[in-house]
Design an enzyme around this catalytic site. Structure first.
Site, PDB file in Angstrom:
ATOM      1  N   ALA A   1      35.609  23.104  13.511  1.00 52.78           N
ATOM      2  CA  ALA A   1      35.217  24.498  13.700  1.00 52.78           C
ATOM      3  C   ALA A   1      36.302  25.423  14.247  1.00 52.78           C
ATOM      4  O   ALA A   1      36.282  26.619  13.946  1.00 52.78           O
ATOM      5  CB  ALA A   1      33.999  24.563  14.626  1.00 52.78           C
TER       6      ALA A   1
ATOM      7  N   PRO B   1      39.281  27.855  14.898  1.00 53.90           N
ATOM      8  CA  PRO B   1      39.034  28.667  16.098  1.00 53.90           C
ATOM      9  C   PRO B   1      37.659  29.312  16.177  1.00 53.90           C
ATOM     10  O   PRO B   1      37.426  30.171  17.012  1.00 53.90           O
ATOM     11  CB  PRO B   1      40.115  29.732  16.011  1.00 53.90           C
ATOM     12  CG  PRO B   1      40.288  29.944  14.536  1.00 53.90           C
ATOM     13  CD  PRO B   1      40.111  28.583  13.903  1.00 53.90           C
TER      14      PRO B   1
ATOM     15  N   ASP C   1      34.914  20.004  17.112  1.00 54.59           N
ATOM     16  CA  ASP C   1      36.362  19.985  16.968  1.00 54.59           C
ATOM     17  C   ASP C   1      36.918  18.872  17.839  1.00 54.59           C
ATOM     18  O   ASP C   1      36.405  18.627  18.937  1.00 54.59           O
ATOM     19  CB  ASP C   1      36.998  21.316  17.358  1.00 54.59           C
ATOM     20  CG  ASP C   1      38.394  21.469  16.762  1.00 54.59           C
ATOM     21  OD1 ASP C   1      38.487  22.030  15.646  1.00 54.59           O
ATOM     22  OD2 ASP C   1      39.366  21.025  17.373  1.00 54.59           O
TER      23      ASP C   1
ATOM     24  N   ASP D   1      35.695  22.495   6.561  1.00 52.35           N
ATOM     25  CA  ASP D   1      36.974  23.192   6.383  1.00 52.35           C
ATOM     26  C   ASP D   1      38.026  22.250   6.950  1.00 52.35           C
ATOM     27  O   ASP D   1      38.354  22.298   8.134  1.00 52.35           O
ATOM     28  CB  ASP D   1      36.953  24.530   7.107  1.00 52.35           C
ATOM     29  CG  ASP D   1      38.181  25.370   6.819  1.00 52.35           C
ATOM     30  OD1 ASP D   1      38.575  25.446   5.643  1.00 52.35           O
ATOM     31  OD2 ASP D   1      38.762  25.921   7.765  1.00 52.35           O
TER      32      ASP D   1
ATOM     33  N   CYS E   1      43.049  25.279   3.332  1.00 55.80           N
ATOM     34  CA  CYS E   1      43.964  26.420   3.185  1.00 55.80           C
ATOM     35  C   CYS E   1      45.303  25.924   2.667  1.00 55.80           C
ATOM     36  O   CYS E   1      46.363  26.253   3.194  1.00 55.80           O
ATOM     37  CB  CYS E   1      44.122  27.177   4.507  1.00 55.80           C
ATOM     38  SG  CYS E   1      44.726  26.161   5.873  1.00 55.80           S
TER      39      CYS E   1
END
Length: 441
Positions: A236, A238, A259, A313, A364
């Site tokens: 998670a 930031p 996290d 993510d 990303c």
């Protein structure tokens, strides 16, 4: 537009193609694109606190105060109603080198942020010439080679530095380099102009809106969380996507944020505290499944099939971040280690997802191994999940693989230098999104 010399091309195409795994003919285009600055700045409005119309008026006023009649356009995209975009400046040529000014050197990370509209914070300043005064204008350069020593007091001479813009000094040398953490923080240089044409506003984020990349906003829209659901954000920090999930749920339901870094969890607590439905834990998501099948009401690990929707993510090589200014590329062994972690996380996610639930996998980065190949592996490994269309679709389809048919590639979403991503309205970072659905039976 900013076009630095590619930091990759001098290293030889064989290494890059081994890592990126793209068609050889497309590689120069990809590397050139990664070294360019995205043209637009995007904010996600917290619609639980304010309206998009009101925040747009606030942005326009700030831009008018900064740029007058040359203020850039503020606009939205109907696919992402909570997002506002700031267009690039029409006349970026104002950022010109002035030989009469002293020079200031920043690291490449700071330089990349500067080109995207940020000001310069103290930790990013590598060198400031002796005698530099407060409010003095300076030429700002990035040290591409990484050889400039922090605290250098003379003019740094190097063929591997690049001019980025002109800034106004807000901190002197004794504030930057006295090893006092309290004084060596905050904005050291207020950027007046930069060579990218992106407005130099700094970060205007507050409780009403958050500076966030467009694909990250798309990612949570693809997840589609609904009020009252139970949602897991596996990696998670930031916390930007976590808060977006909560906002789309109307702050009703349960959002669990994990996290594996205690410091990152502490760092996002103030942001998450504004939401009733979010609970955050310092926990390794590769161990999020309770193998004994026991339900734990206080936090992780969780029983199988505990969540309606899961966002993964995943930790990745980050090669989609633009602009890439560094003159070195991560070692192939380091890059090749990410898919192992990503597969472990995906395995946990599939078990934790309820039948009929939705799992979104995103990165990303632009490497095939962490994107399309990971999707192909998941479909082979877990017959209980299938690909579904990642809507809203603002990116391009996935890369062609033997293991993925054309329909499956069309369901994926890749942000890169394709024809679909070339307009100013969609010029953003490299990103990848895949959406899975778990069989109900």
């Amino acid at each position: 537009m900013f076009y630095p010399k590619s930091p990759f091309l001098g290293k030889g195409l064989q290494l890059e193609n081994e890592i990126l795994k793209v068609h050889t003919a497309a590689l120069p285009q990809l590397l050139s694109w990664l070294c360019q600055t995205p043209r637009i700045t995007t904010y996600r409005v917290n619609t639980l606190r304010t309206s998009v119309i009101d925040y747009k008026a606030k942005l326009q006023e700030q831009l008018k105060q900064r740029y007058g009649h040359q203020a850039p356009r503020v606009y939205g995209l109907h696919e992402l109603p909570e997002m506002l975009c700031i267009a690039p400046l029409d006349a970026p040529a104002d950022a010109q080198y002035d030989d009469a000014l002293r020079q200031l050197i920043v690291d490449t990370s700071c330089g990349a942020a500067l080109l995207r509209g940020a000001h310069i914070f103290a930790p990013g300043v590598l060198a400031m010439e002796t005698g530099t005064q407060l409010q003095e204008l300076v030429n700002v350069f990035a040290d591409l080679a990484g050889k400039c020593k922090r605290g250098t007091a003379t003019r740094y001479v190097s063929d591997e530095k690049i001019f980025l813009g002109v800034g106004r000094v807000l901190m002197q040398r004794h504030q930057l380099y006295n090893n006092n953490k309290e004084s060596a923080s905050g904005i050291a240089v207020h950027m007046e102009t930069n060579v990218s044409g992106v407005p130099t506003l700094g970060d205007l984020s507050d409780a009403d809106a958050l500076l966030q990349n467009l694909p990250s906003i798309v990612c949570v829209r693809v997840l589609g969380p609904q009020p009252g659901e139970s949602v897991l954000d596996m990696c998670a920090a930031p916390g930007n996507k976590t808060t977006h999930i909560a906002e789309l749920m109307g702050d009703v339901g349960r959002v669990v944020a994990l996290d594996n870094s205690a410091s990152r969890v502490r760092g996002m607590q103030s942001k998450l505290a504004n939401y009733r439905c979010i609970e955050a834990y310092h926990f390794d998501a590769t161990k999020a499944l309770n193998e004994l099948g026991e339900e734990c009401s206080t936090g992780p690990p969780f029983a199988a099939e505990s969540f309606d929707r899961i966002l993964l993510d995943a930790p990745c090589s980050g090669l989609g971040n633009r602009p890439q200014l560094s003159c070195s590329i991560k070692q192939a062994k380091v890059l090749q280690s990410y898919p192992h972690v990503q597969r472990n996380l995906l395995a946990q996610a599939v078990s934790l997802l309820r039948p009929g639930g939705v799992l979104v996998y995103s990165t990303c980065t632009v490497t095939e191994a962490e994107c399309e190949q990971l999707v192909a592996w998941a479909l082979r490994k877990f017959p209980q999940i299938r690909l579904v269309d990642a809507q809203p679709k603002l990116g391009a389809p996935g890369l062609q693989l033997a293991e993925l048919d054309d329909d499956q590639c069309q369901m994926l979403q890749r942000f890169g230098p394709s024809a679909e991503n070339r307009s100013d309205d969609l010029d953003t970072v490299g990103f990848f999104i895949a959406k899975f659905e778990k069989a109900k039976n």
